[in-house]
Design an enzyme around this catalytic site. Structure first.
Site: not given
Length: 88
Positions: A14-16
């Site tokens: 759950l990044h960018a």
């Protein structure tokens, strides 16, 4: 309080881009949704910063929770999103 356990499918976690898509979908719901890993405090799922500080990586299980009218439908929608490959 309804909850959904879901495994993060995106290869970057759950990044960018995946965090932005999840935050946008959570913020659009009529109920506030929180997300946490089993060993962390919950954060607002509608916050990109909150999602990124959660540190949820590919294959991690997260717990989505919400309360109020429409909570089950909102959680189902967000669980499907988190469980999808959002990298492309």
């Amino acid at each position: 309080m309804p909850e959904r356990r879901v495994t993060v499918a995106s290869k970057v976690g759950l990044h960018a881009r995946p965090a932005a898509l999840v935050a946008k979908a959570a913020a659009a719901q009529s109920v506030q949704i929180t997300i946490r890993k089993s060993d962390t405090e919950p954060v607002q799922a509608g916050s990109i910063l909150g999602l990124m500080t959660l540190g949820a990586g590919h294959g991690d299980e997260v717990v989505l929770a919400a309360e109020g009218d429409g909570a089950d439908a909102a959680l189902d929608q967000l669980a499907e999103l988190v469980g999808s490959d959002l990298d492309s």
